[in-house]
Design an enzyme around this catalytic site. Structure first.
Site, PDB file in Angstrom:
ATOM      1  N   HIS A 217       0.837  -1.200   0.000  1.00 17.75           N
ATOM      2  CA  HIS A 217       0.000   0.000   0.000  1.00 17.75           C
ATOM      3  C   HIS A 217       0.876   1.255   0.000  1.00 17.75           C
ATOM      4  O   HIS A 217       1.026   1.937   1.012  1.00 17.75           O
ATOM      5  CB  HIS A 217      -0.953   0.003   1.195  1.00 17.75           C
ATOM      6  CG  HIS A 217      -2.055  -1.008   1.075  1.00 17.75           C
ATOM      7  ND1 HIS A 217      -2.045  -2.197   1.764  1.00 17.75           N
ATOM      8  CD2 HIS A 217      -3.183  -1.007   0.320  1.00 17.75           C
ATOM      9  CE1 HIS A 217      -3.140  -2.883   1.453  1.00 17.75           C
ATOM     10  NE2 HIS A 217      -3.843  -2.192   0.578  1.00 17.75           N
ATOM     11  N   GLN A 418      -3.219 -16.298  -2.704  1.00 12.42           N
ATOM     12  CA  GLN A 418      -3.656 -15.746  -3.982  1.00 12.42           C
ATOM     13  C   GLN A 418      -4.753 -16.598  -4.620  1.00 12.42           C
ATOM     14  O   GLN A 418      -5.711 -16.051  -5.183  1.00 12.42           O
ATOM     15  CB  GLN A 418      -2.461 -15.628  -4.925  1.00 12.42           C
ATOM     16  CG  GLN A 418      -1.493 -14.510  -4.538  1.00 12.42           C
ATOM     17  CD  GLN A 418      -2.202 -13.171  -4.412  1.00 12.42           C
ATOM     18  OE1 GLN A 418      -2.883 -12.720  -5.324  1.00 12.42           O
ATOM     19  NE2 GLN A 418      -2.028 -12.526  -3.269  1.00 12.42           N
TER      20      GLN A 418
END
Length: 508
Positions: A217, A418
């Protein structure tokens, strides 16, 4: 003919004149000169500052420069914001003076000033600072970036755009450069009469308020989301329906959607009694923080201050609505509504509220589009987001907190995280987006996601095979050691020379 700039530095013991601005990043001109421009992106560093200049008073220069690192020859401690210092610059060479025929070697400070003004090199009059339409395209890259970076910007609408490479080519300023380019490409700077300096300052402040030490982020993620948002805005269903206002709102929301992200998730903030969780009452804590941070920078820079107050407030509210839609805990809420609209075929993009909803869905897709990128890019993003999860888990272990799901590096892998994310979050969202916008891009994204999921599955199988092969060899070694020990024991069973080691004294 060479232009030289000289101006005495304002002494520290003298009061600052009224015409000298103290707000960081602000620039004021009392003449029609357009000397000053936003800094060269190559020189961007960690801080921002202020410029005030009155050409009638040579002592009226007070500088805390806008993210430019030039070694100060003054030697005093600058003002600080947060933990990062403002960087002071000696601009004793910043006043205009014509030197007739003198092209002798320039001093180092003069060369630095020349670099500083490079962003303004293509602005031919001060009226351009108010966004007056121009006949030539606005170039925001200095000559050092006219190669690969400029070439990449020409292909910014392609889905395989490598944001990591672009960030390196812009010296870590991908968010500023990309967003400025897109706003200018759409003609939004001229249309909304945005002050060029305020816009540049706003984007620099946005970029630096992302935490660069976050693996995922950070400002590069924001630039990646902004580029994806641009790709979606160009889709036929949106391109023929969205207004310039919608496009401006969508790009600004994409650039600021994770502003000030602390690198941990909402449950962590809640269980640690973080002040943000208290401030926003444990509801969309991070998204509210991103929104309010963006509004704070908009107001600080005054980017929309020339607009009517009601329009500016509406833009802030709608910006918040877009950013709040990225709350992953509300995924099913938005997905169900999207699916219902598609089932009933009642989406009408001439309706402002429906256009806004599609912008929300586009931003949600852009925010989690990493599984849909080509493998070389998707794999990097997957590793980065997983590392950020694991870093949070390490902090929780260190402080004896319950480890959040997916945050324990000892029990999770990049692959299984994932695969689960694609199966339960990404695939349902992008399947509905493909129903709404059945284009080549949508099919490309679904194709990449299928291939990436298969690639992670293959890596998982390889890791499992390696683990299974390692376990028998380890077990065989243990058996051999046990057999040797048994033989040694039988050899000394009745001997007086054997030594028994008490069980309690054995060291593990």
């Amino acid at each position: 003919m060479e232009v030289c700039y000289q101006l005495p530095v304002l002494p520290l013991d003298r009061p600052v004149p009224k015409h000298v601005l103290s707000r960081r990043g602000a620039i004021s001109f009392s003449s029609s000169s357009s000397l000053f421009g936003a800094p060269d992106p190559r020189q961007l560093s960690q801080r921002r500052g202020a410029i005030s200049y009155d050409s009638s008073d040579q002592t009226a220069l007070y500088i805390r420069m806008l993210d430019v690192r030039v070694r100060s020859q003054v030697g005093f401690e600058p003002e600080r914001r947060s933990s990062h210092p403002y960087l002071c610059i000696d601009f004793r060479t910043l006043h205009t003076r014509l030197s007739c025929g003198s092209t002798s070697a320039s001093s180092a400070p003069e060369r630095r000033v020349h670099r500083l003004l490079s962003f303004q090199r293509y602005l031919h009059s001060s009226r351009l600072l108010r966004g007056v339409p121009q006949q030539i395209p606005l170039h925001i890259l200095d000559e050092d970036y006219t190669g690969q970076a400029r070439c990449m910007l020409e292909k910014v609408g392609t889905w395989n755009f490598d944001i990591f490479l672009f960030d390196r080519l812009t010296n870590g300023n991908s968010l500023v450069t990309l967003t400025f380019h897109l706003l200018n490409q759409y003609g939004l700077v001229e249309l909304f009469q945005l002050d060029m300096v305020k816009l540049w300052r706003f984007l620099v402040m946005v970029q630096e308020d992302y935490h660069s030490d976050n693996p995922y982020h950070n400002a590069v993620h924001a630039a990646d989301v902004t580029q994806a948002m641009y790709c979606y805005l160009r889709e036929p269903m949106l391109a023929k329906s969205l207004t310039s206002y919608d496009i401006l709102l969508g790009l600004v929301a994409a650039a600021t959607h994770d502003l000030g992200h602390p690198g941990v998730n909402q449950p962590f903030l809640i269980k640690t009694d973080h002040y943000l969780a208290t401030l926003y009452r444990n509801t969309s804590v991070l998204e509210n923080h991103h929104w309010k941070s963006a509004v704070g920078l908009l107001r600080e820079t005054g980017l929309f201050s020339h607009l009517p107050a009601e329009d500016s407030l509406n833009m802030e509210r709608e910006l918040g609505s877009l950013i709040l839609a990225t709350d992953i805990s509300r995924q099913n809420e938005y997905l169900s509504r999207f699916r219902m609209h598609l089932d009933q075929e009642n989406l009408c993009l001439s309706n402002a509220s429906h256009r806004h909803f599609i912008l929300q869905m586009a931003l949600k897709c852009a925010d989690i589009c990493n599984p849909c990128r080509p493998w070389e890019l998707s794999k990097q993003w997957s590793e980065k987001v997983t590392e950020e999860f694991f870093q949070q888990g390490d902090i929780e272990k260190k402080h004896k907190l319950e480890v959040s799901p997916l945050c324990d590096r000892e029990t999770n892998t990049v692959g299984n995280i994932q695969i689960g994310f694609m199966t339960y979050v990404a695939e349902p969202l992008f399947a509905e987006w493909a129903r709404f916008s059945d284009t080549r891009l949508s099919q490309t994204m679904l194709g990449h996601m299928g291939l990436n999921k298969a690639s992670w599955g293959g890596l998982q199988q390889e890791q499992t095979s390696i683990s299974e092969e390692a376990e028998p060899s380890t077990a065989g070694a243990d058996t051999e050691d046990a057999a040797v020990a048994q033989m040694d024991g039988s050899r000394t069973a009745g001997g007086t020379s054997s030594k028994e080691i008490p069980q309690g004294n054995r060291e593990s």
